[in-house]
Design a protein around this motif. Structure first.
Motif, mmCIF file in Angstrom:
data_model
loop_
_atom_site.group_PDB
_atom_site.id
_atom_site.type_symbol
_atom_site.label_atom_id
_atom_site.label_comp_id
_atom_site.label_asym_id
_atom_site.label_seq_id
_atom_site.Cartn_x
_atom_site.Cartn_y
_atom_site.Cartn_z
ATOM 1 N N TYR A 305 0.932 -1.155 -0.162
ATOM 2 C CA TYR A 305 -0.013 0.072 0.002
ATOM 3 C C TYR A 305 0.992 1.218 -0.098
ATOM 4 C CZ TYR A 305 -3.377 3.502 1.783
ATOM 5 O OH TYR A 305 -3.896 4.776 1.933
ATOM 6 N N VAL A 306 0.702 2.421 -0.838
ATOM 7 C CA VAL A 306 1.061 3.349 -0.490
ATOM 8 C C VAL A 306 0.244 4.750 -0.788
ATOM 9 C CG1 VAL A 306 1.984 3.418 -2.812
ATOM 10 C CG2 VAL A 306 3.209 4.907 -1.549
ATOM 11 N N ALA A 307 0.360 5.660 -0.102
ATOM 12 C CA ALA A 307 -0.377 6.904 -0.105
ATOM 13 C C ALA A 307 0.521 8.277 0.080
ATOM 14 C CB ALA A 307 -1.400 6.950 0.816
ATOM 15 N N LEU A 308 0.482 9.056 -1.236
ATOM 16 C CA LEU A 308 1.370 10.164 -0.966
ATOM 17 C C LEU A 308 0.824 11.318 -1.574
ATOM 18 C CD1 LEU A 308 2.267 10.838 -4.057
ATOM 19 C CD2 LEU A 308 3.401 8.574 -4.010
ATOM 20 N N ARG A 309 1.325 12.454 -1.178
ATOM 21 C CA ARG A 309 0.841 13.742 -1.703
ATOM 22 C C ARG A 309 1.854 14.464 -2.287
ATOM 23 N NH1 ARG A 309 -0.933 19.200 1.549
ATOM 24 N NH2 ARG A 309 0.463 20.595 0.305
ATOM 25 N N THR A 310 1.682 14.852 -3.596
ATOM 26 C CA THR A 310 2.476 15.411 -4.660
ATOM 27 C C THR A 310 2.023 16.833 -4.990
ATOM 28 O OG1 THR A 310 4.147 15.166 -6.499
ATOM 29 C CG2 THR A 310 2.093 14.089 -6.472
ATOM 30 N N ALA A 464 -2.705 6.992 6.567
ATOM 31 C CA ALA A 464 -3.098 7.917 5.187
ATOM 32 C C ALA A 464 -3.993 8.841 5.363
ATOM 33 C CB ALA A 464 -3.623 6.796 4.293
ATOM 34 N N GLU A 465 -4.861 8.914 6.379
ATOM 35 C CA GLU A 465 -6.282 9.582 6.843
ATOM 36 C C GLU A 465 -5.581 10.805 7.048
ATOM 37 O OE1 GLU A 465 -9.456 8.743 6.040
ATOM 38 O OE2 GLU A 465 -8.726 6.799 5.616
ATOM 39 N N LEU A 466 -4.440 10.929 7.990
ATOM 40 C CA LEU A 466 -3.904 12.053 8.416
ATOM 41 C C LEU A 466 -3.068 13.062 7.313
ATOM 42 C CD1 LEU A 466 -2.034 10.704 11.638
ATOM 43 C CD2 LEU A 466 -4.100 11.985 11.431
ATOM 44 N N ARG A 470 -4.638 16.714 8.090
ATOM 45 C CA ARG A 470 -3.677 17.748 8.488
ATOM 46 C C ARG A 470 -4.327 19.102 7.623
ATOM 47 N NH1 ARG A 470 1.598 15.343 6.332
ATOM 48 N NH2 ARG A 470 1.868 13.825 7.638
ATOM 49 N N ASN A 471 -4.601 19.056 6.650
ATOM 50 C CA ASN A 471 -5.117 20.261 5.788
ATOM 51 C C ASN A 471 -6.534 20.258 5.844
ATOM 52 O OD1 ASN A 471 -2.534 18.999 4.448
ATOM 53 N ND2 ASN A 471 -2.507 21.266 4.571
ATOM 54 N N GLY A 472 -7.320 19.606 6.677
ATOM 55 C CA GLY A 472 -8.831 19.374 6.692
ATOM 56 C C GLY A 472 -9.368 18.962 5.553
ATOM 57 N N ARG A 473 -8.906 18.084 4.967
ATOM 58 C CA ARG A 473 -9.463 17.313 3.865
ATOM 59 C C ARG A 473 -9.644 15.880 4.168
ATOM 60 N NH1 ARG A 473 -4.845 20.092 0.779
ATOM 61 N NH2 ARG A 473 -5.742 22.100 -0.093
ATOM 62 N N GLU A 474 -10.408 14.909 3.298
ATOM 63 C CA GLU A 474 -10.570 13.656 3.813
ATOM 64 C C GLU A 474 -10.840 12.941 2.368
ATOM 65 O OE1 GLU A 474 -15.251 13.244 4.579
ATOM 66 O OE2 GLU A 474 -13.905 13.273 6.391
ATOM 67 N N TRP A 475 -10.335 11.648 2.514
ATOM 68 C CA TRP A 475 -10.195 10.809 1.148
ATOM 69 C C TRP A 475 -11.638 10.451 0.773
ATOM 70 C CZ3 TRP A 475 -6.286 9.817 -1.651
ATOM 71 C CH2 TRP A 475 -4.879 9.651 -1.059
ATOM 72 N N ARG A 476 -11.998 10.521 -0.436
ATOM 73 C CA ARG A 476 -13.212 10.198 -1.023
ATOM 74 C C ARG A 476 -13.203 8.582 -1.638
ATOM 75 N NH1 ARG A 476 -17.277 14.311 -1.540
ATOM 76 N NH2 ARG A 476 -16.358 15.954 -0.231
#
Ligand code: BG6
Length: 479
Positions: A305-310, A464-466, A470-476
């Motif tokens: 599993y991997v989750a990332l922000r770019t 991965a939720e965090l 952290r920026n007030g968003r959530e996964w859909r």
């Protein structure tokens, strides 16, 4: 419309991909009238086998992966198959293969073999004079395992073939909705003016699978989700979402724009990535092994599993986060891209301005389609209360007249025969994708990073939720 007559040679013709994907895809195109009766498919592999045996192998493959077909059609299709025993690393069989190939038809060679054999096969094809400037070769991932190996592979291929002859498959590009993504973006006035950091808050790309690594543990444990999925499939989706409009729908125009996106991707710092590895699960169906057990490596540090922000450093997207996640053994199978628009700057209805946000969800699978989330007044006399509702477009038309859903491989193999490279990766794209992925993987290796365990059947590691919260968003999608 039928494609031109062709000879398609499948190296690795008795392998798993041929059985699961290539032969069923060809059958469906034959049934649909797109593969002409004069076409030939030649299985090539090391094992001794007669053409009859190969046809029996193909018949079984169809029974399993294209079940319920009319016998007459299947028999007609099988008549188009041939087999030749070829030693990729030796001299045996190449003359026989040459005899089977016909002049004046499209000639394509599908390398459905381990990448270690690519160079040997390319060399022998050329030594034996089996290719000319119009022949095509099709290669599967993994295309290298880092920038260095991908470059070496590209160089080897380039010494035998021109780039215009090389079809690097990323089967995600053959999926119906992926192409629809381009139609939506570049065929409507509605979206493109808003498609930038001024109006888009962030974009999420999720490719969640319920399956585990299955019988592919040996390969997968040396790969991991980053190499297996992110470097190719998710990267391609990201490119199509983020690229500038190409001047025309032409292979190089599209691929030039995709390449610019990859080159503008920012490096990902460690605190913007979450890696995970699935744990065992006991449910009604019994016990499902943990990742480590499935790959037979109790100390494995490979991520499933991997989750990332770019972010993308260009004029259109500066500052807009792109969140990517993919994993195995998750709670649902769902591949979806969510474009989250910014909230209204001011509310005239007394609600919080940030309460409502337009979303565009592009579902790749299952239930292909696009949903636009819009805000309307709640029906009824209750006053001016706002609610979010979906405007749903489900692509029922993606189903053929017989209810058959055209698979990515069907489209891509026919594109090879037609000579259309738009949905295939160019060598420089693959290299640029590795150049972005390499430092991430090297960072994990140098820090001896251990992936976080996550429960099979869950939405992945809690961290991965965090990444979004952290920026007030959530996964859909799956949560
Ligand atoms: C392949 C990966 O490329 O894609 C697999 O190697 C993955 O690990 C598969 O399961 C997913 O494809 P699809 O079409 O089922 O989403």
């Amino acid at each position: 419309i039928p494609v031109d007559p062709f000879d398609l040679v499948i190296f690795g013709g008795t392998g798993d991909l041929a059985r699961r994907k290539i032969l069923p895809a060809l059958f469906h195109r034959f049934h649909a009238g797109q593969m002409p009766a004069e076409a030939r498919v030649i299985g090539a592999a090391r094992g001794e086998m007669s053409t009859e045996d190969f046809r029996a192998f193909a018949a079984e493959a169809l029974d399993e992966f294209a079940p319920g077909q009319d016998r007459v059609w299947v028999d007609e299709f099988l008549q188009r198959l041939d087999y030749v025993t070829v030693d990729a690393r030796g001299e045996d069989g190449w003359g026989d293969l040459g005899e089977k190939l016909r002049p004046d038809v499209v000639r394509a060679f599908y390398f459905s073999v381990a990448p270690a054999l690519f160079a040997d096969i390319a060399e022998r094809l050329s030594q034996h004079g089996l290719t000319d400037a119009t022949s095509r070769i099709v290669v599967e991932k993994p295309f290298g395992k880092n920038l260095e190996t991908a470059r070496a592979l590209n160089r080897t291929m380039a010494s035998y073939f021109d780039e215009s002859q090389i079809y690097r498959i990323d089967h995600y590009l053959g999926k119906e909705t992926v192409q629809n993504l381009m139609a939506i973006r570049f065929g409507n006035m509605l979206f493109e003016p808003l498609w930038n950091s001024q109006f888009v808050d962030h974009i999420q790309i999720t490719v969640a699978e319920t399956v585990g690594v299955g019988g592919r543990g040996e390969y997968y444990d040396t790969s991991g989700a980053m190499r297996d999925m992110v470097q190719n499939h998710l990267m391609q989706l990201l490119c199509l979402i983020a690229m500038e409009p190409p001047a025309k729908f032409d292979p190089d125009a599209v691929r030039d724009e995709k390449l610019k996106v990859i080159r503008a991707l920012d490096p990902v710092p460690p605190h913007h990535i979450v890696r995970g590895q699935y744990e065992e699960l006991e449910d009604d169906e019994g016990r499902h092994p943990s990742y480590r057990e499935a790959v037979g490596n109790p100390r494995s540090r490979t991520e499933s599993y991997v989750a990332l922000r770019t972010t993308i450093s260009n004029w259109r997207w500066a500052g807009t986060p792109f969140y990517l996640r993919t994993g195995k053994r998750l709670k649902a199978r769902s591949s979806v891209i969510n474009v989250m628009f910014k909230p209204m700057p001011h509310s005239i209805f007394g609600t919080e301005a940030g309460e409502h946000q337009n979303t565009l969800s592009i579902r790749l699978q299952p239930n292909e389609g696009i949903t636009l989330g819009v805000t309307i007044k709640e029906p009824g006399p209750g006053g001016m209360r706002l609610i979010d509702v979906p405007l749903d477009m489900t692509f029922a038309e993606a189903l053929g007249p017989d209810g058959h859903h055209a698979d990515a491989y069907e489209r891509l193999i026919m594109d090879v025969i037609r000579g259309n490279q738009t949905l295939f990766m160019r060598g420089d794209e693959v290299e640029a994708a590795w150049a972005w992925t390499d430092p991430i993987i090297e960072g994990w290796e140098s820090r001896n990073d251990v992936p976080k365990g996550y429960a099979s059947g869950s939405a992945g590691p809690a961290d991965a939720e965090l990444l979004l919260r952290r920026n007030g968003r959530e996964w859909r999608g799956i949560n």
